[in-house]
Motif scaffolding. Structure first.
Motif, short mmCIF file in Angstrom:
data_model
loop_
_atom_site.label_atom_id
_atom_site.label_comp_id
_atom_site.label_asym_id
_atom_site.label_seq_id
_atom_site.Cartn_x
_atom_site.Cartn_y
_atom_site.Cartn_z
N UNK A 77 0.72 3.68 6.26
CA UNK A 77 1.66 4.20 5.28
C UNK A 77 0.90 4.75 4.08
N UNK A 78 1.42 5.84 3.46
CA UNK A 78 0.86 6.25 2.18
C UNK A 78 1.05 5.13 1.15
N UNK A 79 0.07 4.95 0.29
CA UNK A 79 0.11 3.94 -0.76
C UNK A 79 0.11 4.63 -2.11
N UNK A 80 1.12 4.34 -2.93
CA UNK A 80 1.17 4.85 -4.30
C UNK A 80 0.92 3.70 -5.26
N UNK A 81 0.03 3.91 -6.22
CA UNK A 81 -0.20 2.94 -7.28
C UNK A 81 0.04 3.63 -8.62
N UNK A 82 0.76 2.95 -9.50
CA UNK A 82 0.98 3.47 -10.85
C UNK A 82 0.29 2.56 -11.85
N UNK A 83 -0.55 3.16 -12.68
CA UNK A 83 -1.29 2.39 -13.68
C UNK A 83 -1.50 3.25 -14.92
N UNK A 84 -1.21 2.66 -16.07
CA UNK A 84 -1.38 3.37 -17.35
C UNK A 84 -0.69 4.73 -17.35
N UNK A 87 -0.42 8.16 -11.61
CA UNK A 87 -0.18 7.84 -10.21
C UNK A 87 -1.44 8.10 -9.39
N UNK A 88 -1.63 7.27 -8.37
CA UNK A 88 -2.76 7.39 -7.46
C UNK A 88 -2.26 7.24 -6.03
N UNK A 89 -2.96 7.87 -5.09
CA UNK A 89 -2.56 7.86 -3.68
C UNK A 89 -3.68 7.31 -2.82
N UNK A 90 -3.33 6.40 -1.93
CA UNK A 90 -4.28 5.86 -0.97
C UNK A 90 -3.58 5.62 0.35
N UNK A 91 -4.04 4.62 1.08
CA UNK A 91 -3.48 4.30 2.39
C UNK A 91 -3.36 2.79 2.53
N UNK A 92 -2.34 2.34 3.25
CA UNK A 92 -2.17 0.92 3.46
C UNK A 92 -1.45 0.65 4.77
N UNK A 105 14.46 -8.21 7.94
CA UNK A 105 13.37 -7.30 7.60
C UNK A 105 12.73 -7.75 6.29
N UNK A 106 13.56 -8.12 5.30
CA UNK A 106 13.03 -8.53 4.00
C UNK A 106 12.09 -9.73 4.14
N UNK A 107 12.48 -10.72 4.94
CA UNK A 107 11.62 -11.90 5.13
C UNK A 107 10.34 -11.51 5.86
N UNK A 108 10.45 -10.62 6.83
CA UNK A 108 9.27 -10.25 7.62
C UNK A 108 8.22 -9.55 6.77
N UNK A 109 8.66 -8.83 5.73
CA UNK A 109 7.72 -8.14 4.86
C UNK A 109 6.88 -9.11 4.04
N UNK A 110 7.39 -10.35 3.86
CA UNK A 110 6.78 -11.29 2.95
C UNK A 110 5.71 -12.17 3.59
N UNK A 111 5.61 -12.19 4.91
CA UNK A 111 4.76 -13.21 5.54
C UNK A 111 3.39 -12.71 5.99
N UNK A 112 3.13 -11.41 5.85
CA UNK A 112 1.83 -10.89 6.29
C UNK A 112 1.16 -10.13 5.15
N UNK A 113 -0.17 -10.23 5.09
CA UNK A 113 -0.93 -9.47 4.12
C UNK A 113 -0.79 -7.98 4.37
N UNK A 114 -0.98 -7.18 3.33
CA UNK A 114 -0.88 -5.73 3.41
C UNK A 114 -2.25 -5.11 3.09
N UNK A 115 -3.08 -4.90 4.11
CA UNK A 115 -4.41 -4.32 3.86
C UNK A 115 -4.29 -2.89 3.32
N UNK A 116 -5.11 -2.58 2.32
CA UNK A 116 -5.10 -1.25 1.71
C UNK A 116 -6.52 -0.73 1.60
#
Length: 217
Positions: A77-84, A87-92, A105-116
């Motif tokens: 998935x595209x990864x968006x980070x907002x800081x100061x 916006x920045x774009x990466x991958x995750x 679905x909401x619970x399933x999102x919470x139980x695994x790490x999200x490598x970026x």
């Protein structure tokens, strides 16, 4: 977390994690993904797109993550980070427990790490050609890397729309949706992903292992 932006290291304080789901621009593609997940028992969404919240602690740059189930899998998935205010774009990878996804679905999102990725692009450098960017992933099922996903950001709702609707605050990271799995969703230990910019001729890549923990009761 430390990311490389234009060759320089920059520290980001990730305080919020948002996972945008059901984000295909073409509603037929949305339905295809809904049908794909329905095959493994996942209920359809209440509306599209949806913005799931998950713990900021799940965001990781580790090359190996641990999972509690043989039913997890990654997705690029595209990864968006907002800081100061920028916006920045990466991958995750929205690594997800598919069996738990059938329950919630909401619970399933919470139980695994999200490598970026460890690298980001300044969003302003790609904002005028986002639809030209491509995302891909590969899995190794014991015989070398094979294509698992491939798609263009033109197939995902405009990232600017997701940024606005997702109400990104400073310190937020957002995963922005994916494309269908070639051959169907499945579990592999090895996962590799990339985002490619053909206009500026550059690529961000990332790969990781997911190791299963023993389940005791």
């Amino acid at each position: 977390m430390i990311f490389t932006v234009n060759g320089a290291a920059k520290t980001f304080d990730i305080q919020h994690l948002i996972i945008a789901g059901w984000t295909a621009r073409d509603m037929a593609s949305v339905q295809e993904h809904i049908d794909e997940l329905a095959e493994i028992g996942v209920a359809p969404p209440s509306t599209v797109p949806l913005f799931y919240r998950a713990s900021n602690l799940l965001v990781t740059q580790a090359s190996q993550v641990e999972v509690l189930s043989a039913d997890t899998s990654g997705e690029v998935e595209p990864l968006i980070i907002k800081a100061d205010g920028k916006l920045y774009l990466g991958i995750g990878s929205d690594h997800t427990d598919r069996k738990l996804e059938a329950y919630s679905v909401a619970h399933s999102k919470q139980v695994s790490a999200k490598p970026v990725s460890t690298e980001l692009w300044d969003f302003s450098e790609v904002a005028d050609h986002l639809d030209d960017l491509t995302i891909e992933s590969w899995v190794d099922e014991g015989e070398g890397w094979v294509q698992y996903q491939k798609g263009s950001l033109a197939n995902i709702r405009p990232l600017t729309e997701l940024i606005e609707k997702g109400n990104l605050l400073d310190g937020s990271a957002m995963l922005c949706g994916t494309c269908p799995a070639i051959g169907g969703v499945r579990r592999t230990e090895k996962f590799k992903m990339s985002i490619h910019d053909p206009i500026l001729n550059r690529t961000i890549s990332c790969e990781y292992l997911s190791k299963e923990l023993p389940i005791v009761s």
